[in-house]
Design a protein around this motif. Structure first.
Motif, PDB file in Angstrom:
ATOM      1  N   PRO A   1      12.215  -9.589 -14.124  1.00 27.22           N
ATOM      2  CA  PRO A   1      10.760  -9.376 -14.180  1.00 27.22           C
ATOM      3  C   PRO A   1      10.234  -8.661 -12.939  1.00 27.22           C
ATOM      4  O   PRO A   1      10.835  -8.731 -11.861  1.00 27.22           O
ATOM      5  CB  PRO A   1      10.211 -10.798 -14.252  1.00 27.22           C
ATOM      6  CG  PRO A   1      11.218 -11.609 -13.503  1.00 27.22           C
ATOM      7  CD  PRO A   1      12.566 -10.981 -13.801  1.00 27.22           C
ATOM      8  N   LEU A   2       9.129  -7.959 -13.100  1.00 27.10           N
ATOM      9  CA  LEU A   2       8.416  -7.390 -11.953  1.00 27.10           C
ATOM     10  C   LEU A   2       7.662  -8.522 -11.278  1.00 27.10           C
ATOM     11  O   LEU A   2       6.792  -9.158 -11.871  1.00 27.10           O
ATOM     12  CB  LEU A   2       7.447  -6.301 -12.413  1.00 27.10           C
ATOM     13  CG  LEU A   2       6.537  -5.702 -11.335  1.00 27.10           C
ATOM     14  CD1 LEU A   2       7.355  -4.975 -10.267  1.00 27.10           C
ATOM     15  CD2 LEU A   2       5.505  -4.757 -11.957  1.00 27.10           C
ATOM     16  N   LEU A   3       8.007  -8.782 -10.007  1.00 31.08           N
ATOM     17  CA  LEU A   3       7.408  -9.865  -9.230  1.00 31.08           C
ATOM     18  C   LEU A   3       6.852  -9.308  -7.925  1.00 31.08           C
ATOM     19  O   LEU A   3       7.389  -8.324  -7.382  1.00 31.08           O
ATOM     20  CB  LEU A   3       8.461 -10.938  -8.911  1.00 31.08           C
ATOM     21  CG  LEU A   3       9.022 -11.715 -10.099  1.00 31.08           C
ATOM     22  CD1 LEU A   3      10.279 -12.468  -9.696  1.00 31.08           C
ATOM     23  CD2 LEU A   3       7.969 -12.685 -10.626  1.00 31.08           C
TER      24      LEU A   3
ATOM     25  N   VAL B   1       5.058   1.074  -5.820  1.00 34.70           N
ATOM     26  CA  VAL B   1       5.702   0.794  -4.529  1.00 34.70           C
ATOM     27  C   VAL B   1       6.434  -0.546  -4.578  1.00 34.70           C
ATOM     28  O   VAL B   1       7.570  -0.672  -4.096  1.00 34.70           O
ATOM     29  CB  VAL B   1       4.660   0.801  -3.395  1.00 34.70           C
ATOM     30  CG1 VAL B   1       5.290   0.341  -2.081  1.00 34.70           C
ATOM     31  CG2 VAL B   1       4.059   2.197  -3.222  1.00 34.70           C
ATOM     32  N   ASN B   2       5.804  -1.574  -5.150  1.00 35.05           N
ATOM     33  CA  ASN B   2       6.440  -2.883  -5.258  1.00 35.05           C
ATOM     34  C   ASN B   2       7.696  -2.813  -6.109  1.00 35.05           C
ATOM     35  O   ASN B   2       8.737  -3.384  -5.764  1.00 35.05           O
ATOM     36  CB  ASN B   2       5.460  -3.892  -5.852  1.00 35.05           C
ATOM     37  CG  ASN B   2       5.975  -5.321  -5.797  1.00 35.05           C
ATOM     38  OD1 ASN B   2       5.698  -6.059  -4.863  1.00 35.05           O
ATOM     39  ND2 ASN B   2       6.742  -5.728  -6.805  1.00 35.05           N
ATOM     40  N   ALA B   3       7.613  -2.099  -7.234  1.00 36.25           N
ATOM     41  CA  ALA B   3       8.786  -1.978  -8.111  1.00 36.25           C
ATOM     42  C   ALA B   3       9.936  -1.286  -7.387  1.00 36.25           C
ATOM     43  O   ALA B   3      11.094  -1.721  -7.475  1.00 36.25           O
ATOM     44  CB  ALA B   3       8.415  -1.205  -9.372  1.00 36.25           C
ATOM     45  N   ARG B   4       9.619  -0.226  -6.668  1.00 38.28           N
ATOM     46  CA  ARG B   4      10.660   0.493  -5.928  1.00 38.28           C
ATOM     47  C   ARG B   4      11.289  -0.402  -4.865  1.00 38.28           C
ATOM     48  O   ARG B   4      12.521  -0.427  -4.693  1.00 38.28           O
ATOM     49  CB  ARG B   4      10.047   1.750  -5.295  1.00 38.28           C
ATOM     50  CG  ARG B   4      11.061   2.636  -4.587  1.00 38.28           C
ATOM     51  CD  ARG B   4      10.472   4.011  -4.312  1.00 38.28           C
ATOM     52  NE  ARG B   4       9.340   3.983  -3.407  1.00 38.28           N
ATOM     53  CZ  ARG B   4       8.103   4.349  -3.729  1.00 38.28           C
ATOM     54  NH1 ARG B   4       7.821   4.750  -4.959  1.00 38.28           N
ATOM     55  NH2 ARG B   4       7.136   4.301  -2.835  1.00 38.28           N
ATOM     56  N   THR B   5      10.451  -1.144  -4.148  1.00 40.86           N
ATOM     57  CA  THR B   5      10.951  -2.054  -3.118  1.00 40.86           C
ATOM     58  C   THR B   5      11.793  -3.163  -3.734  1.00 40.86           C
ATOM     59  O   THR B   5      12.844  -3.551  -3.191  1.00 40.86           O
ATOM     60  CB  THR B   5       9.771  -2.661  -2.336  1.00 40.86           C
ATOM     61  OG1 THR B   5       8.974  -1.606  -1.806  1.00 40.86           O
ATOM     62  CG2 THR B   5      10.261  -3.538  -1.204  1.00 40.86           C
TER      63      THR B   5
END
Length: 262
Positions: A134-136, A212-216
Motif C-alpha cells: 500500500p501507499l503509506l 514524492v512520497n511514492a518515489r521515496t
C-alpha cells in the motif's frame, strides 16, 4: 452540448467586474483562470502531469460549477481554454472535452469541502496501485495520506474486465468518488491517482507530494523495511506542514511563470 457564444464565460475572459453565467464576478473568475493555468504548468514542471492528466477548481465555495480545460495537454493550457463545467460534466462551449471530466464532476457533487482536484498518472504512484504494497506516508510532507493505506479504486468491479481503465461516465465517476470517501488521495489500479484539496494550492501540493512520497517509499523498500509515519505523526504533520502549502505554491508559481518569449 449547445454552442457557446463570444460573451459566454466559457470563452476567454470577460470584462472586469462583470457578472458571468458561472455566478461569480468576472474579475474573480479571471483570477481563478490564471491560477489554474499556473497549476497546470506547476504540475508539469514537478513531473506529476505530462501530455495527459488534468486539474480543476470549483468556481467558488458551495457552487456546482467548476473550471477545467478543454481536451489539451496540460502544458498547453491557457486561460481561454478553461471552461465552466456543471456537475453533469457538461459545458456550453462547443469544444472537445476531457474524457475523464466525470472524475471532477462526481467528486465535487459528493464533497462540498473539495475546491480543487488533480488527476495524474505520475510514474512512482503506479506500482503501489497494482501490487499488495500500500501507499503509506513515509515523509512528513505527506501526512495527508492515510496510515491505514491509501485506497485503490478497482475499475473492473464496476466496468468489467474489458474497459480502458478510464472514468468516462457519471456512474464510474460516482463509484470513484464513493471509493475516495473523505480521503485526500485515491489510487486507480493501472492508471494513476486523484488528489483533492480545500484549495487549488492544497490540491497541487498533495498531488506533488503523493508522487514524492511514492518515489521515496519505493527507494526505501529497495533498501529494507521502511518505518512509516505513525497515525499521530501523520495527523500532526498534516496540520503543521500542510499549513505551509502557500509557501510551496508561491515558489512553484513563480518558477512556472511563462517567459516573455512564450
Amino acid at each position: 452540448m449547445t454552442p457557446g457564444n463570444a460573451n459566454s464565460p466559457d470563452r476567454g475572459e470577460a470584462a472586469p467586474g462583470a457578472a458571468t453565467g458561472s455566478g461569480v464576478a468576472s474579475d474573480e473568475l479571471n483570477a481563478l483562470r490564471d491560477d489554474l493555468v499556473a497549476a497546470n504548468r506547476i504540475l508539469v514542471r514537478q513531473g506529476v502531469l505530462d501530455a495527459f492528466g488534468h486539474v480543476s477548481s470549483r468556481v467558488a465555495p458551495g457552487m456546482d460549477r467548476f473550471l477545467l480545460s478543454g481536451n489539451l495537454a496540460p502544458g498547453s493550457v491557457t486561460a481561454s481554454d478553461l471552461l465552466v463545467h456543471d456537475l453533469e460534466a457538461t459545458t456550453s462551449a462547443e469544444r472537445s472535452l476531457y474524457l475523464e471530466r466525470f472524475i471532477h464532476a462526481e467528486i465535487y457533487r459528493r464533497r462540498p469541502d473539495v475546491m480543487a482536484i488533480v488527476h495524474s498518472h505520475s510514474a512512482s504512484v503506479i506500482p503501489l496501485g497494482v501490487t499488495s504494497t500500500p501507499l503509506l506516508p513515509i515523509i512528513h510532507m505527506a501526512g495527508f495520506l492515510p496510515t491505514s493505506g491509501t485506497a485503490v479504486f478497482e475499475i473492473s468491479d464496476h466496468a468489467g474486465d474489458a474497459s480502458d481503465l478510464l472514468i468516462t461516465s457519471s456512474s464510474l465517476g460516482a463509484s470513484l468518488a464513493e471509493a475516495l470517501g473523505d480521503d485526500a488521495v485515491i489510487l486507480m489500479r493501472g492508471h494513476g491517482s486523484v488528489a483533492v484539496g480545500a484549495s487549488l494550492p492544497e490540491a497541487v501540493y498533495r498531488a506533488v507530494y503523493t508522487e514524492v512520497n511514492a518515489r521515496t517509499q519505493l527507494q526505501a523498500l529497495a533498501l529494507g523495511t521502511p518505518r512509516y509515519l505513525s497515525s499521530g505523526e501523520a495527523s500532526t504533520a498534516a496540520r503543521s506542514v500542510g499549513g505551509q502549502t502557500a509557501r510551496a505554491w508561491n515558489v512553484w508559481r513563480e518558477e512556472a511563470r511563462p517567459t516573455t518569449a512564450e
